[in-house]
Design a protein around this motif. Structure first.
Motif, short mmCIF file in Angstrom:
data_model
loop_
_atom_site.label_atom_id
_atom_site.label_comp_id
_atom_site.label_asym_id
_atom_site.label_seq_id
_atom_site.Cartn_x
_atom_site.Cartn_y
_atom_site.Cartn_z
N ASN A 228 0.75 -1.26 0.09
CA ASN A 228 -0.36 0.06 0.36
C ASN A 228 0.40 1.10 -0.43
O ASN A 228 0.53 1.85 1.00
N GLY A 229 1.88 1.22 -0.56
CA GLY A 229 2.97 2.75 -0.78
C GLY A 229 3.83 2.87 0.00
O GLY A 229 4.42 4.03 -0.31
N ALA A 230 3.73 1.49 0.74
CA ALA A 230 4.62 1.80 2.26
C ALA A 230 5.72 0.42 2.33
O ALA A 230 5.22 0.05 2.21
N ARG A 245 11.15 1.29 9.05
CA ARG A 245 11.31 2.64 7.66
C ARG A 245 13.01 1.71 7.09
O ARG A 245 13.82 1.57 7.84
N VAL A 246 13.15 1.90 5.93
CA VAL A 246 14.75 1.27 5.32
C VAL A 246 15.21 2.36 4.56
O VAL A 246 14.89 3.46 3.60
N ALA A 247 16.46 2.71 5.03
CA ALA A 247 16.95 3.41 4.42
C ALA A 247 18.00 3.08 3.30
O ALA A 247 19.14 1.78 3.76
N CYS A 248 18.40 3.40 2.61
CA CYS A 248 19.55 2.53 1.65
C CYS A 248 20.20 3.21 1.14
O CYS A 248 20.47 4.83 0.84
N VAL A 249 21.87 3.07 1.39
CA VAL A 249 22.88 4.06 1.49
C VAL A 249 24.22 2.82 1.01
O VAL A 249 24.41 2.33 1.67
N VAL A 250 23.61 2.86 0.19
CA VAL A 250 24.42 1.98 -0.66
C VAL A 250 25.53 1.61 -1.82
O VAL A 250 25.90 1.07 -2.65
N ALA A 251 25.73 3.61 -2.05
CA ALA A 251 26.63 4.29 -3.70
C ALA A 251 26.29 3.62 -4.33
O ALA A 251 25.51 3.56 -5.00
N VAL A 368 7.93 5.91 -2.02
CA VAL A 368 7.82 5.13 -0.75
C VAL A 368 7.90 5.32 0.05
O VAL A 368 8.90 6.17 0.80
N ARG A 369 6.51 5.27 1.29
CA ARG A 369 7.03 5.95 2.10
C ARG A 369 7.75 5.41 3.29
O ARG A 369 7.54 3.82 3.01
N ALA A 397 15.07 10.05 11.30
CA ALA A 397 14.45 10.31 12.75
C ALA A 397 12.82 11.16 12.80
O ALA A 397 12.08 10.89 13.00
N ASN A 398 13.25 12.16 11.62
CA ASN A 398 12.21 13.77 11.87
C ASN A 398 10.43 13.13 10.85
O ASN A 398 10.15 14.47 10.43
N GLU A 399 11.21 12.57 10.02
CA GLU A 399 10.82 12.26 8.63
C GLU A 399 10.32 13.10 7.55
O GLU A 399 9.10 14.35 7.22
N ARG A 400 11.14 14.36 8.17
CA ARG A 400 11.39 15.60 7.43
C ARG A 400 13.11 15.78 6.84
O ARG A 400 13.46 15.78 7.67
N PRO A 401 13.00 16.42 5.55
CA PRO A 401 14.34 17.17 5.60
C PRO A 401 15.06 17.51 6.54
O PRO A 401 14.40 18.73 6.33
N HIS A 402 16.34 17.69 6.69
CA HIS A 402 16.93 17.80 7.64
C HIS A 402 16.97 19.89 6.50
O HIS A 402 17.85 19.00 5.64
N PRO A 403 17.30 20.89 7.68
CA PRO A 403 17.19 21.44 6.30
C PRO A 403 18.96 21.77 5.50
O PRO A 403 18.71 22.44 3.97
N LEU A 404 19.65 21.33 5.95
CA LEU A 404 20.96 21.23 5.14
C LEU A 404 20.77 20.46 3.57
O LEU A 404 21.86 19.87 2.49
N ALA A 405 19.42 19.20 4.04
CA ALA A 405 19.68 18.16 3.41
C ALA A 405 18.92 18.93 2.14
O ALA A 405 18.59 17.69 1.26
N ALA A 406 17.95 19.40 2.83
CA ALA A 406 16.77 20.10 1.44
C ALA A 406 15.96 20.05 0.28
O ALA A 406 15.91 18.84 -0.65
N PRO A 407 17.92 21.10 0.18
CA PRO A 407 18.06 20.72 -1.45
C PRO A 407 18.42 19.41 -2.25
O PRO A 407 18.71 19.73 -3.34
N PHE A 408 18.97 18.61 -1.84
CA PHE A 408 19.18 17.60 -2.41
C PHE A 408 18.19 16.67 -1.82
O PHE A 408 18.98 15.43 -2.18
N GLY A 409 16.84 16.74 -2.11
CA GLY A 409 16.15 15.49 -2.32
C GLY A 409 15.81 15.56 -3.83
O GLY A 409 16.33 15.36 -4.95
#
Ligand code: FAD
Length: 429
Positions: A228-230, A245-251, A368-369, A397-409
């Motif tokens: 269901n999209g999550a 939550r799944v975070a992919c950091v696989v270069a 994907v949520r 953790a906060n389920e929103r982009p950190h201000p420094l990360a926001a331009p890189f969405g």
């Protein structure tokens, strides 16, 4: 402590340091070593699963636990910790990028580097020996002046050096005006430098483990379950592991992971190579980078010359690259440092880097949520490891982009708000 030599006669020395005694001594002092981190059995479910045990994934796990109290976390690594690009890079750390968004992100990371050994109680050997970006043409010098000016406006250290000033910093460099690409000057970032790549992975791993994070090595993610999209978890070669939550950091494998969730990323994966020489006495203090001649070089603490090449022109996932690229890098080094033409090279290798069209990373949520990506660092993500981990953990953790990360969405590829860093990247992407 052995007594100062020449106070013992040779036969007494032999008795004291006979082979059996040496072996007994060695055994006594190398038993019962504490494990640097646990080797836990995977649980059925975690709050957060991080796929990829490189520097960025481990740093993310550490900051999730330390800064946000999220300790029900597993880092899933298909090989060994730090065995990807983290353990294969040329370890250059700097923050002198052109655009405001990237300068702020990389400079935040550079600030963290300075105190990182103390923060994670592991000597990451960060050495701020300064980074030179050489200019060989009038256009190079204009770009350098523009970049240094932009850096200073962002409070980032930088100077434009003349040829004579470059020569004073690097006496071995060929600064002759008659060379094919004469050195006309350089940008100089004194706070930049190098760090020990393995130590960064090991340090973050040990610190994250101590906070309760499970590090699951030799475990491959082979699928991502979406309902269901999550996201609901990951399929591994050891079975299903549920996760909110799944975070992919696989270069270089980011596109492969995205496909498992039915997504397509604007990423190309290509081999990037490096090589090291036999160890030499100290002869090269700062890091030297040249985009025109096309190489980057520094001397490691143990004396090797650490040399970086360019990316291959084709996409691929084999951790090796093509010979002409390597040959080109070596020719560039010999052109800048004729004295190094007699140095023997010891080893070379490749890593798979993940390249975005604007030479900038992707940090943030996906369509994907609960599924997040941190990738696209291309040829230059080692320098951002602490900053990347910090802002990514905050984003998750906060389920929103950190201000420094926001331009890189990921959304920038739909809106067109790209952050073009091709000019400031180390090597042409
Ligand atoms: C030759 C070379 C030189 C470089 N030089 C520099 C430099 O001087 N300065 C700089 O800043 N950057 C440099 N880089 C780039 C830098 O190395 C990377 O951007 C950075 O290390 C990426 O870190 P990471 O943790 O994201 O990825 P990685 O360290 O690659 O970690 C990703 C991990 O994911 C794991 N993985 C992949 N797929 C799966 C799966 N399905 N299941 C489980 N695990 C999986 C891999 O095994 C790997 O360990 C260089 C890169 C290379 C290759």
């Amino acid at each position: 402590m052995p007594p100062p030599h020449n106070t013992l006669k040779p036969h007494a020395l032999m008795q004291r340091y006979s082979l059996p005694r040496l072996l007994a001594h060695a055994r006594r002092h190398h038993e019962d070593w504490q494990r640097a981190w646990r080797n836990p059995a995977p649980k059925d479910a975690y709050d957060t699963v991080i796929v990829g045990g490189g520097g960025h994934g481990l740093a993310t796990a550490y900051y999730l636990a330390k800064e946000h109290g999220v300790t029900d976390v597993a880092v899933i690594e298909r090989g060994y910790l730090g065995g990807g690009n983290t353990g294969r890079n040329t370890t250059i750390v700097r923050s002198n990028y052109l655009r405001d968004a990237s300068t702020r992100l990389y400079d935040f990371a550079l600030d963290l580097w300075r105190d990182l050994s103390r923060e994670i109680n592991f000597n990451v050997m960060f050495s701020a020996r300064g980074v030179l970006n050489l200019g060989h043409t009038l256009q190079d010098m204009r770009d350098i002046e523009r970049r240094v000016g932009a850096n200073r406006l962002n409070g980032v250290d930088g100077e434009v050096l003349t040829t004579a000033e470059v020569q004073r910093l690097v006496p071995l460099m060929n600064c002759s005006p008659t060379s094919r690409y004469p050195v006309l000057g350089a940008s100089w970032q004194p706070r930049g430098g190098v760090a020990r790549h393995d130590a960064v992975a090991w340090g973050y791993a040990r610190a994250a483990d101590a906070l309760g994070v499970d590090l699951l090595q030799q475990t491959e993610v082979v699928g991502i379950r979406v309902e269901n999209g999550a996201v609901t978890g990951v399929e591994t070669d050891l079975g299903f592991i549920a996760a909110r939550r799944v975070a992919c950091v696989v270069a270089g494998n980011s596109g492969v992971l995205a496909r498992m969730a039915g997504l397509r990323l604007p990423i190309e994966s290509r081999p990037l190579q490096a090589l090291v020489s036999e160890p030499l006495k100290p002869c090269l203090d700062p890091v030297v980078m040249s985009a025109a001649v096309h190489c980057y070089i520094s001397q490691s603490a143990k004396g090797d010359l650490v040399i970086g090449a360019g990316t291959d022109v084709y996409n691929g996932y084999g951790q090796r690259g093509s010979f002409p690229v390597l040959e080109h890098a070596v020719a560039a080094v010999c052109e800048l440092f004729p004295a190094f033409s007699r140095v023997r090279m010891n080893r070379h290798w490749g890593g798979i880097v993940d390249i975005c069209p604007d030479a900038c990373p992707v940090i943030g949520p996906s369509p994907v949520r609960g599924l997040y990506f941190n990738c696209g660092w291309g040829t230059g993500g080692f320098k951002s490891t602490p900053g990347s981990g910090y802002v990514f953990a905050d984003t998750i953790a906060n389920e929103r982009p950190h201000p420094l990360a926001a331009p890189f969405g990921l959304d920038r590829f739909a809106s067109g708000a790209l952050v073009d860093e091709h000019g400031a990247a180390a090597v042409a992407h």
